[in-house]
Design an enzyme around this catalytic site. Structure first.
Site, PDB file in Angstrom:
ATOM      1  N   SER A  65       0.826  -1.200   0.000  1.00 51.84           N
ATOM      2  CA  SER A  65       0.000   0.000   0.000  1.00 51.84           C
ATOM      3  C   SER A  65       0.867   1.259   0.000  1.00 51.84           C
ATOM      4  CB  SER A  65      -0.959  -0.042   1.202  1.00 51.84           C
ATOM      5  OG  SER A  65      -2.006   0.878   1.041  1.00 51.84           O
TER       6      SER A  65
ATOM      7  N   ASP B 248      -5.192  -4.262  -2.787  1.00 50.03           N
ATOM      8  CA  ASP B 248      -4.287  -3.924  -1.693  1.00 50.03           C
ATOM      9  C   ASP B 248      -4.258  -5.077  -0.694  1.00 50.03           C
ATOM     10  OD1 ASP B 248      -3.094  -2.814   0.597  1.00 50.03           O
ATOM     11  OD2 ASP B 248      -3.861  -0.816   0.129  1.00 50.03           O
TER      12      ASP B 248
END
Length: 806
Positions: free
Chosen positions: A356, A645
């Protein structure tokens, strides 16, 4: 008869010559079929399909008005016994008004069907039953060369070249109208293609053992669109009738067109495997490790004041594992890396993993091949400047037009274009204000001499529209050397990630994406489905944590984590699925569909699962998805990847560090969560233990949980394989020896409702950026003694050589 031609250690790719088998399935009868509607009895028929025999689907005749139909029809498949063959049997009720209804659906693992022995099975669902007979016969004249890592199998391919040719009057017809020949080879990579007169031949790629046929249909450019004679140009050519390596000419029947023919040539496929099938590290990474150990050995000798040089096998492997957290994670990671550099410890690190927001820092740093030896003030100032600017221009008409133009260019190149790609371009402008012409493969320059740690980026592959994220997820690793699945042991070079593949061969090369599009994937926060959103909205923070913990605990209760090797090869045997109503299916699709998902080519496309794939330890270690019990629904069967993610599951990046061959001794865990400093690490521990991965106990005291220190050391003397973990939470800890020089007046606001470091905030004041940066740097520099202690422990795992004290 099977024969090995070359073989490496278990889990490594090897070749095997294996004969195919002919499977005969006789559909006998069904009993007690329910009425599909209220007006009449069922009009049943049965379809038979094998995903491992693509393009082939059989159908029985329809028996009208009968709930006890007798078919007694036989169908044959040519199958490969080394792969997991799961037959799909579906009983339909034919309907002339609407779509045929599914009455029964069965999946049957054919591994218990033995050659030469007739097997009769009765499949039942409640009172409804279906009787089927199976017979298997080995075909010694159909040998096939397989490449496998015992989880995935790449089968032998053949090519079929087709050329449309004409002589005589056909050329005159071509002046007046355009002739087109529609071709279809079911189960091939290309599927359908259109061939015009006297153009270059078309090529089909298909399984060498596939017994299917080429279908053709001739069209003209006349206003009618089709020849008046319905039989014109309609032709089927069985592939088994074509001799290898010999050109065959076949006349194409067409009204008013003479001397029109197809020239066909079947030959072996020469394309080499472009997908690396194996759980071992690639040769490039192994070469990097040797170079990096020389750098690490020198840095450790200086940092720990050792009185001798370390041998290569004595050098401990140290990795950074940075969590996500948007701009907060990006800013804090700069501070952590800067502190390690100033302490002279950055050269002690071999791997650098992130997910991320932390990947934004990594991607920016690795644009400079000498970044760890350079002054970091440049990239830090760059990030400070662009975080402080207004983000409104990102959505200006001129920039939106530029985004649209680049997305159109990507579509023309062959890339799919989704909302996630638009997010990637917006993110690039927010972070850099310009187009950054960098690619993941370009980061190899930063590793050429072992001068920097090897970067590892993490993502999750999920189901696009059939499962919530926590119920199906597969770890995907990105490095400058390769991109791939830890679970399947399948990797491709980043230069061809996003290209099109079939059975492990590269079919269509598509230009490598700029790294901003990968950053969009690694921080893809837009692919939640409604089930994910529902759990997030309706659950308190603690309830959501418990939901994730329940998913992890479920792994410990499944055979996948407790020892898949205990299963027999027929573990699936017969299973049935109750078909849902149209309303139920629509509702499920509404809840699980991802309207803004990433979509990319699946490089596993066409590869098949080995018959014993679920018994392999490398696979079972990462088999954390419910659908692992049904191979036909695993990723090799999917046409596209859907990457999100990794923080959707656990906010961690350290799972890649547990890939076989890396053998980490010390993990520097950088956590950027604001309110739960040990949560991600505890979830990681629980997940690792469920998967049989060595990890130390993470059991902070009540005092540590209430008031975390700058760093916490976790180790497990009872588990020597478990790495030492030095955990750095994001906290305003007690003052250290460097505080006056590093920290501005006051403390960073990490906890209040007005904190500038909220996850969704992408705009920081310069003073807020500096405050967080300096706090992160301070926390690491003030922990120098703990860092040196952890390094000594890591070194002690490799050698018992005398070590001088600091």
């Amino acid at each position: 008869m099977d024969r090995l031609t070359s073989r490496g250690p278990p889990g490594h790719p090897h070749q095997k010559v294996s004969s195919c088998c002919q499977l005969t399935v006789r559909v006998l009868e069904a009993r007690n079929l329910r009425w599909a509607d209220l007006l009449s009895e069922a009009d049943p028929y049965v379809t038979l399909q094998l995903p491992t025999a693509p393009g082939i689907k059989f159908k029985t005749k329809t028996i009208t008005n009968c709930n006890h139909p007798v078919w007694d029809e036989a169908f044959s498949f040519l199958i490969q016994s080394q792969v997991k063959n799961v037959l799909e049997l579906t009983v339909y009720d034919e309907d002339s008004v609407k779509e045929d209804d599914v009455c029964l659906l069965f999946h049957y693992d054919l591994s218990e069907v033995l050659p030469g022995k007739l097997l009769r099975k009765t499949f039942s669902q409640g009172q409804e039953e279906l009787d089927v007979e199976f017979m298997m016969e080995t075909m010694s004249d159909h040998p096939e060369t397989l490449i496998t890592n015992n989880v995935l199998v790449a089968r032998e391919l053949s090519c079929l070249d087709v050329h449309l040719h004409s002589t005589g009057d056909t050329a005159e017809v071509a002046d007046q109208e355009k002739l087109e020949l529609d071709l279809e080879l079911k189960g091939s990579y290309e599927g359908k293609q259109t061939l015009t007169l006297d153009t270059a031949p078309l090529r089909f790629h298909h399984l060498a053992a596939q017994e299917t046929e080429l279908s053709t249909c001739l069209r003209s450019s006349k206003s009618s669109g089709w020849f008046s004679d319905n039989s014109a140009g309609h032709l089927t050519v069985p592939l088994k009738s074509l001799a290898r390596e010999k050109e065959v000419t076949i006349d194409v029947p067409a009204t008013n067109v003479s001397d029109l023919n197809m020239q066909l040539k079947a030959e072996s496929c020469s394309e080499e495997l472009a997908v690396h099938l194996g759980f071992d590290l690639c040769a490039e990474e192994q070469a990097f490790l040797s170079k990096r150990k020389q750098v690490v050995a020198k840095a450790l000798k200086h940092a720990l004041k050792l009185d001798r040089d370390l041998q290569e096998d004595e050098v401990p492997i140290v990795g950074i594992a940075a969590t996500g957290g948007g701009a907060r994670a990006m800013t804090s990671l700069y501070g952590h890396v800067l502190a390690l550099q100033k302490l002279g410890l950055l050269d002690c690190v071999t791997y650098f993993s992130g997910t991320s927001g932390s990947t934004w820092t990594m991607a920016h740093l690795y644009a400079n091949p000498e970044w760890s030896q350079s002054d970091l003030e440049g990239p830090i100032s760059h990030t400070r400047e662009h975080l402080a600017k207004s983000k409104l221009k990102t959505f200006s008409p001129e920039l939106l037009a530029r985004y649209h133009q680049e997305l159109e260019q990507r579509r023309e190149q062959g890339h799919s274009s989704t909302f996630v790609d638009l997010w990637a371009l917006m993110l690039e402008h927010m972070l850099h204000g310009q187009v950054m012409d960098q690619k993941l493969s370009g980061q190899k320059a930063a590793l050429a001499r072992g001068q920097n740690p090897l970067p590892l980026y993490s993502s999750l592959n999920v189901k696009e529209n059939s499962q919530e994220t926590l119920d199906f997820k597969e770890w995907v690793e990105f490095s400058p050397y390769e991109v791939g699945f830890l679970k399947y042991g399948a990797f491709v070079p980043p230069e061809i990630f996003g290209s099109e593949f079939f059975m492990g061969r590269l079919m269509r090369r598509i230009p490598e994406s700029r790294i901003c599009f990968l950053e969009g994937i690694w921080s893809n926060v837009y692919s939640l489905n409604l089930l994910d959103v529902w759990y997030n909205i309706t659950s308190s923070g603690e309830a959501w944590k418990q939901h994730i913990k329940a998913k992890i605990r479920k792994l410990e209760e499944t055979p996948a984590s407790s020892g898949a090797s205990s299963r027999t090869s027929s573990w699936l045997e017969a299973s049935w699925l109750q078909p849902g109503t149209a309303l139920a299916n629509a509702l499920r699709g509404f809840l699980t569909n991802r309207p803004l998902h990433h979509q990319g080519s699946n490089f596993l496309h066409g590869l098949q699962l080995h018959r014993d794939y679920c018994c392999q330890k490398p696979f079972s270690t990462w088999a954390d998805s419910q659908l692992d019990s049904c191979p036909r629904q695993l990723t090799p069967q999917e046409p596209q990847l859907c990457l999100v993610d990794a923080s959707y599951f656990i906010n961690t990046s350290c799972l890649s560090l547990f890939r076989p061959g890396r053998k980490l001794d010390l993990i520097l865990s950088f956590d950027y969560c604001l309110n739960a400093p040990f949560e991600a690490l505890q979830q990681t521990e629980q997940y690792c233990r469920a998967q049989g991965l060595p990890f130390p106990r993470v059991e902070p005291s009540l005092q540590e949980q209430r008031q975390p220190a700058q760093c916490h050391l976790f180790s497990d003397p009872d588990c020597p394989e478990a790495p030492v973990v030095l955990h750095f939470p994001l906290v305003n800890a007690a003052d250290g020896p460097h505080s006056s020089a590093e920290l501005p007046a006051g403390k960073a606001d990490l906890t209040s409702i007005n904190s500038p470091y909220a996850l969704c905030n992408m705009t920081y004041k310069e003073e807020d950026f500096d405050c967080l940066l300096q706090l992160s740097e301070h926390n690491v520099r003030s922990s120098q003694d703990s860092l040196l202690q952890a390094l000594r422990m890591a070194l002690g795992r490799r050698t018992r050589a005398p070590q001088a004290q600091t």
